[in-house]
Enzyme design. Structure first.
Site, PDB file in Angstrom:
ATOM      1  N   LYS A  15       0.879  -1.172   0.000  1.00 44.03           N
ATOM      2  CA  LYS A  15       0.000   0.000   0.000  1.00 44.03           C
ATOM      3  C   LYS A  15       0.918   1.224   0.000  1.00 44.03           C
ATOM      4  O   LYS A  15       0.879   2.060   0.905  1.00 44.03           O
ATOM      5  CB  LYS A  15      -0.939  -0.032   1.208  1.00 44.03           C
TER       6      LYS A  15
HETATM    7  N1  PMP Z   1      -7.556  -2.214  -3.255  1.00 44.78           N
HETATM    8  C1  PMP Z   1      -7.034  -1.031  -2.921  1.00 44.78           C
HETATM    9  C2  PMP Z   1      -6.363  -0.232  -3.977  1.00 44.78           C
HETATM   10  C3  PMP Z   1      -7.128  -0.552  -1.608  1.00 44.78           C
HETATM   11  O1  PMP Z   1      -6.599   0.634  -1.279  1.00 44.78           O
HETATM   12  C4  PMP Z   1      -7.793  -1.328  -0.643  1.00 44.78           C
HETATM   13  C5  PMP Z   1      -7.923  -0.807   0.757  1.00 44.78           C
HETATM   14  N2  PMP Z   1      -6.816  -1.164   1.528  1.00 44.78           N
HETATM   15  C6  PMP Z   1      -8.320  -2.576  -1.028  1.00 44.78           C
HETATM   16  C7  PMP Z   1      -8.189  -2.984  -2.345  1.00 44.78           C
HETATM   17  C8  PMP Z   1      -8.986  -3.452  -0.022  1.00 44.78           C
HETATM   18  O2  PMP Z   1      -8.010  -3.938   0.868  1.00 44.78           O
HETATM   19  P1  PMP Z   1      -8.351  -4.307   2.380  1.00 44.78           P
HETATM   20  O3  PMP Z   1      -9.491  -5.270   2.327  1.00 44.78           O
HETATM   21  O4  PMP Z   1      -7.101  -4.941   2.870  1.00 44.78           O
HETATM   22  O5  PMP Z   1      -8.696  -3.059   3.077  1.00 44.78           O
END
Ligand code: PMP
Length: 289
Positions: free
Chosen positions: A155
């Protein structure tokens, strides 16, 4: 940040009033997005999937060649401390690592700072999917690059410029969000959430090559499998959207959000999405995740 101004922020091992945080104008992370973050939910005072999120933060740091000066356990404790300090029982935690302001050059060595903020969620938790507004999505013309250069397992802050713009464009055209395709013209994900569709009782989701393998995505796959719903990870083309019976997004912030439409494709009914929403709700409300 939505944190209220009298809230506290954990920065490099100290809890400080948010107003006392002083981050310099030549901060590397500010100029180039040289950082990485997490978004974590707190339900009933309990932090959901804390370990998974902090492990992902460390994975992001490793990929980005940024050494965090704390252990995984210490960062988990920082999240817990700041939640208690800010008296948040249903809210959101934002850990962030970023390069400091020693040197501005690209490729320069800089201190790695770690900040953890936390705030109340603005809306009350919604007990059923029906109460949540289903989303109208467009398909973004901004395309996700190949995995070799876009670090999808992280991220990383800088990656979000594309998603930010895709969402801004969607909103400016009257949509709620954008569904993004990758460089192969396959469905990747929405701007902060993963994509699922249901067809003939089976759940389909893109192979996470050009999208984040979200923690919620993994939970939903587990919940579906445990409830005898077959889950198929595959390459999904834009054309397949017309064959879907239901579609929804998953993410820490989104939880599960039903999709009403993607461009000209409409999804009216959502029994499997609702079932999975109920299961996720139960899981987040239970003491063990
Ligand atoms: N894709 C992106 C680009 C994101 O920023 C997120 C949020 N973190 C997700 C998918 C979903 O990830 P998570 O379920 O780990 O929050």
């Amino acid at each position: 940040m939505n944190a209220k101004d009298d809230s506290y922020v954990w920065l490099d091992g100290k809890i400080l009033p948010k107003a006392a945080i002083n981050i310099g104008p030549l901060t590397h992370g500010l100029h180039y997005g040289t950082g990485a973050f997490e978004g974590i939910r707190i339900y009933n005072g309990k932090i959901f999937k804390l370990k998974e999120h902090i492990e992902r933060l460390f994975l992001s740091a490793k990929t980005l060649m940024m050494d965090i000066n704390f252990s995984i356990t210490e960062v988990m404790q920082a999240c817990e401390q700041i939640t208690i300090q800010n008296k948040v029982s249903d809210g959101y935690i934002r850990p962030l690592i970023f390069l400091g302001d020693q040197r501005i050059a690209i490729g320069a060595e800089n201190n790695v700072h770690l900040m953890v903020a936390c705030w109340n969620r603005p809306s009350p938790y919604l007990k059923t999917l029906i109460e949540k507004k289903p989303l109208r999505l467009k398909i973004s013309s901004l395309v996700k690059p190949a995995a070799e250069s876009f670090l999808y397992s992280t991220k990383a802050s800088g990656l979000y410029i594309l998603n930010h713009l895709a969402k801004k464009r969607a909103i400016s055209q009257g949509y709620d969000d954008s569904l993004m395709l990758d460089y192969r013209n396959l469905i990747a994900e929405a701007t902060t959430s993963n994509f699922f569709m249901v067809k003939d009782g089976k759940l389909y989701t893109p192979i996470p090559e050009c999208c984040l393998n979200g923690i919620t995505r993994q939970v939903i796959i587990e919940l579906a499998t445990a409830n005898n719903i077959e889950v198929i990870e595959k390459y999904i083309s834009q054309e397949e959207l017309s064959e879907a019976d239901e579609a929804f997004l998953t993410g820490t912030a989104a939880e599960i959000n039903a999709i009403l439409s993607i461009a000209e494709h409409q999804y009216d009914d959502n029994p499997i999405s609702r079932l999975l929403y109920d299961k996720l709700y139960q899981l987040t409300q239970s003491s063990d995740d």
